[in-house]
Scaffold this motif. Sequence first.
Motif, PDB file in Angstrom:
ATOM      1  N   LEU A 129      71.325  59.751   5.099  1.00  0.00           N
ATOM      2  CA  LEU A 129      69.938  59.649   5.550  1.00  0.00           C
ATOM      3  C   LEU A 129      69.093  60.800   5.006  1.00  0.00           C
ATOM      4  O   LEU A 129      67.930  60.611   4.652  1.00  0.00           O
ATOM      5  N   LEU A 130      69.672  61.985   4.944  1.00  0.00           N
ATOM      6  CA  LEU A 130      68.939  63.126   4.390  1.00  0.00           C
ATOM      7  C   LEU A 130      68.624  62.929   2.909  1.00  0.00           C
ATOM      8  O   LEU A 130      67.566  63.334   2.429  1.00  0.00           O
ATOM      9  N   LEU A 131      69.537  62.287   2.191  1.00  0.00           N
ATOM     10  CA  LEU A 131      69.407  62.183   0.740  1.00  0.00           C
ATOM     11  C   LEU A 131      68.588  60.990   0.285  1.00  0.00           C
ATOM     12  O   LEU A 131      67.740  61.105  -0.611  1.00  0.00           O
TER      13      LEU A 131
ATOM     14  N   VAL B 247      63.118  62.566  10.251  1.00  0.00           N
ATOM     15  CA  VAL B 247      64.577  62.541  10.172  1.00  0.00           C
ATOM     16  C   VAL B 247      65.230  63.385  11.263  1.00  0.00           C
ATOM     17  O   VAL B 247      66.436  63.279  11.493  1.00  0.00           O
ATOM     18  N   ALA B 248      64.441  64.203  11.988  1.00  0.00           N
ATOM     19  CA  ALA B 248      65.000  64.998  13.083  1.00  0.00           C
ATOM     20  C   ALA B 248      65.598  64.120  14.165  1.00  0.00           C
ATOM     21  O   ALA B 248      66.510  64.536  14.889  1.00  0.00           O
TER      22      ALA B 248
ATOM     23  N   ALA C 137      59.222  57.426   7.305  1.00  0.00           N
ATOM     24  CA  ALA C 137      58.810  58.675   6.666  1.00  0.00           C
ATOM     25  C   ALA C 137      57.582  58.455   5.785  1.00  0.00           C
ATOM     26  O   ALA C 137      56.639  59.264   5.799  1.00  0.00           O
ATOM     27  N   GLU C 138      57.559  57.364   5.040  1.00  0.00           N
ATOM     28  CA  GLU C 138      56.412  57.067   4.183  1.00  0.00           C
ATOM     29  C   GLU C 138      55.165  56.790   5.020  1.00  0.00           C
ATOM     30  O   GLU C 138      54.061  57.244   4.692  1.00  0.00           O
TER      31      GLU C 138
ATOM     32  N   LEU D 150      61.452  62.489  21.380  1.00  0.00           N
ATOM     33  CA  LEU D 150      61.090  63.832  21.853  1.00  0.00           C
ATOM     34  C   LEU D 150      61.461  64.901  20.831  1.00  0.00           C
ATOM     35  O   LEU D 150      60.715  65.872  20.641  1.00  0.00           O
ATOM     36  N   ILE D 151      62.596  64.746  20.162  1.00  0.00           N
ATOM     37  CA  ILE D 151      63.000  65.732  19.157  1.00  0.00           C
ATOM     38  C   ILE D 151      62.052  65.692  17.964  1.00  0.00           C
ATOM     39  O   ILE D 151      61.677  66.739  17.417  1.00  0.00           O
ATOM     40  N   SER D 152      61.637  64.501  17.554  1.00  0.00           N
ATOM     41  CA  SER D 152      60.674  64.397  16.454  1.00  0.00           C
ATOM     42  C   SER D 152      59.341  65.024  16.837  1.00  0.00           C
ATOM     43  O   SER D 152      58.710  65.707  16.023  1.00  0.00           O
TER      44      SER D 152
END
Length: 271
Positions: free
Chosen positions: A190-192, A76-77, A220-221, A126-128
Amino acid sequence: MLYRIPHLARRIVRALRLVVIGGALSYRALFNWTTPPMFIGTLLVGPLLQLLFFVFLGRQLGVADDHFYLLGNAVVAASTACVYGGTMAIANERRYGTLGAVLLSPRHRAPLWFGRALPYVLNGFLISVFTLTAACLLLGLRVPVGSLPGLGAVLVAAAADCSAFGLALGALGLRLRDVFLVSNVASSVLLLLTGANVPRETLPGWMRAFGDVLPLTHAAEAARQLSAGGGLDRGRLGAEVATGAGYAVLAVVLLALFERGSRRRATLDVM
């Protein structure tokens, strides 16, 4: 038929130039966080602090283990750069008063708009990777070496999906007065609902259904399964790619609808 090949090649080269050069120029001109202090503080330090916050909160609440939060937040980053960047790539044209020149351009719309998403896909990836590396160094996350190629594919798919989502939100900026309010709400959703920080099995059914059509949910999964040594789930990766394609189509439809009225106004302004 052969005489058409050079012409086709020239068209492909022009489209690639528009994607690469146009995307780079729009990134420099429209992305508000390209200065080093803003880039580092917003896109690197911010996701890292978010990672630490949810890991230590999860330890106190005992909802899930560190592995759940580390992988979820690494995925999610990408949302900060991709969602807000995709929004800025379109909405800031109107904000800075340059939308008329873009709408009156004779260039093909697909490379013109989607070329702008490419820098944010790279940014998000790159951030992830940075967040995932920090999780390994600071909090002891262990990722099997054999899982790294699959994990890279998942992170690229997540960044591309989020960028398409951002473009769809940016298209709303051609009509809404303050589209960044929508982006703020979307980032919180998206966070939730994607399962990055809240186990999806604890959510009500309608929230899980809504999360299934959001970017990052399937990524994510898949990332958690890869980190646990379970191999790449091609079904989840395919679902993530399909979700991104859906948002790309939605962005095209919204841009086509909103451009008509905006182009007429731009023509009147030029005249």
